[in-house]
Design a protein around this motif. Structure first.
Motif, mmCIF file in Angstrom:
data_model
loop_
_atom_site.group_PDB
_atom_site.id
_atom_site.type_symbol
_atom_site.label_atom_id
_atom_site.label_comp_id
_atom_site.label_asym_id
_atom_site.label_seq_id
_atom_site.Cartn_x
_atom_site.Cartn_y
_atom_site.Cartn_z
ATOM 1 N N THR A 58 -11.134 -1.980 -9.748
ATOM 2 C CA THR A 58 -10.017 -2.284 -10.318
ATOM 3 C C THR A 58 -8.999 -1.436 -11.887
ATOM 4 O O THR A 58 -8.029 -1.031 -11.933
ATOM 5 N N SER A 92 -4.768 -6.368 -5.010
ATOM 6 C CA SER A 92 -6.406 -6.209 -4.616
ATOM 7 C C SER A 92 -7.031 -8.392 -3.894
ATOM 8 O O SER A 92 -7.615 -8.247 -3.334
ATOM 9 N N GLU A 118 -9.909 0.148 3.850
ATOM 10 C CA GLU A 118 -9.991 -0.725 3.516
ATOM 11 C C GLU A 118 -8.637 -1.625 4.281
ATOM 12 O O GLU A 118 -9.024 -3.056 4.818
ATOM 13 N N SER A 132 -5.294 -8.469 -0.760
ATOM 14 C CA SER A 132 -6.250 -8.378 -0.029
ATOM 15 C C SER A 132 -7.641 -8.877 0.075
ATOM 16 O O SER A 132 -8.016 -9.684 1.443
ATOM 17 N N ASN A 154 -16.306 1.028 5.701
ATOM 18 C CA ASN A 154 -16.188 0.967 4.029
ATOM 19 C C ASN A 154 -17.726 1.099 3.631
ATOM 20 O O ASN A 154 -17.577 1.048 2.168
ATOM 21 N N HIS A 210 0.842 -1.157 -0.349
ATOM 22 C CA HIS A 210 0.191 0.146 0.181
ATOM 23 C C HIS A 210 0.734 1.383 -0.213
ATOM 24 O O HIS A 210 0.332 2.411 -0.112
ATOM 25 N N SER A 221 -4.435 2.284 -5.692
ATOM 26 C CA SER A 221 -5.401 1.426 -5.570
ATOM 27 C C SER A 221 -6.890 1.845 -5.010
ATOM 28 O O SER A 221 -7.530 1.166 -4.351
ATOM 29 N N ARG A 222 -7.317 2.829 -6.043
ATOM 30 C CA ARG A 222 -8.772 3.021 -5.434
ATOM 31 C C ARG A 222 -9.691 3.833 -7.375
ATOM 32 O O ARG A 222 -8.604 3.634 -8.477
ATOM 33 N N SER A 235 -9.630 2.208 -12.147
ATOM 34 C CA SER A 235 -7.776 3.135 -10.929
ATOM 35 C C SER A 235 -7.632 4.249 -12.229
ATOM 36 O O SER A 235 -7.103 3.499 -12.905
ATOM 37 N N THR A 245 -9.408 3.422 0.768
ATOM 38 C CA THR A 245 -8.162 2.522 0.847
ATOM 39 C C THR A 245 -7.795 2.371 2.017
ATOM 40 O O THR A 245 -7.464 0.988 2.217
ATOM 41 N N TYR A 285 -17.265 -0.138 -5.876
ATOM 42 C CA TYR A 285 -16.194 -0.333 -5.662
ATOM 43 C C TYR A 285 -16.856 -0.543 -3.314
ATOM 44 O O TYR A 285 -16.639 -1.629 -3.009
ATOM 45 N N ARG A 345 -14.611 -6.569 -7.434
ATOM 46 C CA ARG A 345 -12.874 -5.692 -6.999
ATOM 47 C C ARG A 345 -12.558 -5.658 -8.507
ATOM 48 O O ARG A 345 -11.669 -5.229 -8.186
#
Length: 229
Positions: free
Chosen positions: A86, A35, A183, A38, A166, A13, A104-105, A89, A180, A111, A82
């Protein structure tokens, strides 16, 4: 895996947000990897809660089928959403180097929908655990708070609360750079809670085995004369 993945995600991250990355293909690949891990971390953590709930219901097959069906639907839908988000992004400017980076948003509202499915799954776990805790409370007539603590209900509530955060934050602030981080915070907290619950149950199991061993030893040490009246 549940214990170690959050450390990897934290490093990744920070790299995504502050490292100068100008290649869009490399950025997209890193976002997909982030992602994926995660999602794996969340699944592993929730598996501990699911197994715990299944055991509380005395290995009831109906409960197991219901949990597995709900978990499968949640995983498939969340993974699809997800990776769809992405793909949209975008590049931003790194706060340190001033060069393009790729946090990564995404601006897509899809989302936070994946967290809705996680919220529903956690809500199902809480309802099942609360139902079992209330049944135990009615049969034992003990303190309700002690029974809730014994059933780790506060761990479930904490995970549900983070999922709600979230959901709400991305809905209210679609382009916020902070969700993010929320998250990642949830991933880490879920991993900690799952690990603590696992260690707590493991210590209880070891204590029970130690008690059984002591009883066996004390019985084996009794002489035949002690056993006769």
């Amino acid at each position: 895996m549940t214990r170690h993945l959050p450390f990897f995600l934290i490093v990744m991250h920070l790299y995504l947000n502050f490292a100068p990355i100008e290649d869009p293909n490399k950025c997209q690949m890193l976002i997909n990897v982030y992602s994926s891990f995660s999602q794996i971390s969340i699944i592993c953590s929730e598996c501990f809660f699911m197994i715990r709930t299944y055991v509380l219901w005395n290995n009831n097959r109906i409960v197991l089928v219901g949990l597995l069906s709900t978990a499968f639907a949640m995983v498939v839908t969340s993974v699809s959403i997800r990776f769809a988000t992405t793909a949209t992004s975008y590049f931003t400017t790194s706060a340190i180097s001033g060069t393009p980076s790729c946090p990564s948003r995404s601006s897509s509202v899809l989302y936070f929908i994946s967290f809705i499915f996680l919220f529903v799954f956690q809500l199902v776990l809480i309802i099942l655990t609360l139902t079992r805790a209330i049944q135990s409370w009615r049969s034992t007539k003990g303190p309700l708070q002690a029974i809730l603590v014994k059933h780790n209900i506060f761990y479930y509530v904490c995970g549900l609360f983070l999922s709600a955060v979230n959901i709400i934050v991305p809905a209210l602030f679609p382009n916020s750079p902070y969700y993010t981080a929320l998250e990642l915070f949830q991933v880490c907290i879920l991993a900690i809670l799952a690990t603590r619950m696992h260690l707590h149950l493991w210590h209880l199991d070891q204590h029970m085995h130690s008690s059984d061993a002591l009883i066996y030893i004390s019985m084996s040490d009794m002489s035949p004369a002690d056993c006769t009246v």
